[in-house]
Scaffold this active site. Structure first.
Site, PDB file in Angstrom:
ATOM      1  N   ASP A  84       0.857  -1.183   0.000  1.00  0.00           N
ATOM      2  CA  ASP A  84       0.000   0.000   0.000  1.00  0.00           C
ATOM      3  C   ASP A  84       0.891   1.231   0.000  1.00  0.00           C
ATOM      4  O   ASP A  84       1.921   1.243   0.674  1.00  0.00           O
ATOM      5  CB  ASP A  84      -0.872   0.053   1.254  1.00  0.00           C
ATOM      6  CG  ASP A  84      -2.005  -0.952   1.250  1.00  0.00           C
ATOM      7  OD1 ASP A  84      -1.867  -1.999   0.610  1.00  0.00           O
ATOM      8  OD2 ASP A  84      -3.022  -0.682   1.906  1.00  0.00           O
ATOM      9  N   LYS A 133      -7.742   2.538  -3.227  1.00  0.00           N
ATOM     10  CA  LYS A 133      -8.297   2.311  -1.891  1.00  0.00           C
ATOM     11  C   LYS A 133      -8.763   3.639  -1.310  1.00  0.00           C
ATOM     12  O   LYS A 133      -8.166   4.681  -1.583  1.00  0.00           O
ATOM     13  CB  LYS A 133      -7.205   1.674  -1.026  1.00  0.00           C
ATOM     14  CG  LYS A 133      -7.596   1.300   0.359  1.00  0.00           C
ATOM     15  CD  LYS A 133      -6.419   0.603   1.047  1.00  0.00           C
ATOM     16  CE  LYS A 133      -6.687   0.400   2.518  1.00  0.00           C
ATOM     17  NZ  LYS A 133      -5.537  -0.219   3.193  1.00  0.00           N
ATOM     18  N   LYS A 175     -10.633  -1.204  -3.406  1.00  0.00           N
ATOM     19  CA  LYS A 175     -10.732  -1.651  -2.014  1.00  0.00           C
ATOM     20  C   LYS A 175     -11.340  -0.527  -1.195  1.00  0.00           C
ATOM     21  O   LYS A 175     -10.856   0.597  -1.215  1.00  0.00           O
ATOM     22  CB  LYS A 175      -9.364  -2.017  -1.443  1.00  0.00           C
ATOM     23  CG  LYS A 175      -9.461  -2.456   0.014  1.00  0.00           C
ATOM     24  CD  LYS A 175      -8.144  -2.918   0.580  1.00  0.00           C
ATOM     25  CE  LYS A 175      -8.330  -3.320   2.053  1.00  0.00           C
ATOM     26  NZ  LYS A 175      -7.074  -3.768   2.641  1.00  0.00           N
TER      27      LYS A 175
END
Length: 177
Positions: A32, A96, A129
């Site tokens: 990430d 995300k 996500k």
């Protein structure tokens, strides 16, 4: 694993070095990275894309997927849409919604509206996500019905979201489903 957490404001060279250090350890499935939301808010799309591309190159060279976190609570829907497009074009595997560390705003995270925008723009070029604000079973199921690829759910919300009578025993970590 995550680099440049939680604000994403480091220089690109620093993010590249962090990604290299993390990914070279091996067996890192996902990395990430927090997108620079100051650049996003300023419309600095070339810089946003170049940075994501550079980190994606490092991650992919090591066989690692790249998830790019946008602090969506700090962005407009138009900025979320453009950031999603830029990230997909730059080679991100996922986009995300939030870090969970944003303060000074609503802190809604993965709202249905934000996820809808991200999914419509991504159009399968990268996955989505949702993270942050997923605290009810209804919200969880609505995101599933929308076709979201992954969700991050906090430890305290997991039993509620999954309809369990007892807490999940996992040492306090958040879950991805």
């Amino acid at each position: 694993m995550v680099c440049d957490f939680p604000f994403g404001l480091s220089q690109t060279a620093s993010k590249i070095m962090q990604a290299e250090d993390i990914c070279k350890e091996g067996d890192i499935e996902d990395l990430d990275i927090v997108a620079n939301y100051g650049w996003i808010r300023s419309g600095m799309w070339d810089q946003v894309g170049a940075e994501i591309c550079a980190v994606a190159d490092v991650a992919h060279r090591h066989g690692t997927l790249l998830k790019v976190i946008f602090e969506t609570d700090a962005l407009t829907l138009d900025e979320v849409a453009k950031a999603t497009d830029v990230a997909c074009l730059a080679g991100a595997d996922f986009v995300k919604t939030s870090t969970g560390f944003f303060t000074g705003g609503a802190g809604n995270g993965a709202t249905l509206q934000i996820i809808k925008v991200m999914m419509e723009v991504a159009k399968g070029r990268c996955k989505v996500k949702g993270s942050g604000g997923i605290r009810t079973r209804q919200h969880f199921l609505e995101l599933i019905d929308m076709g979201i690829d992954r969700m991050g759910i906090g430890y305290r919300s997991t039993p509620v979201v999954l309809g369990l009578d007892t807490p999940v025993e996992n040492g306090g970590a958040s879950g991805t489903y």
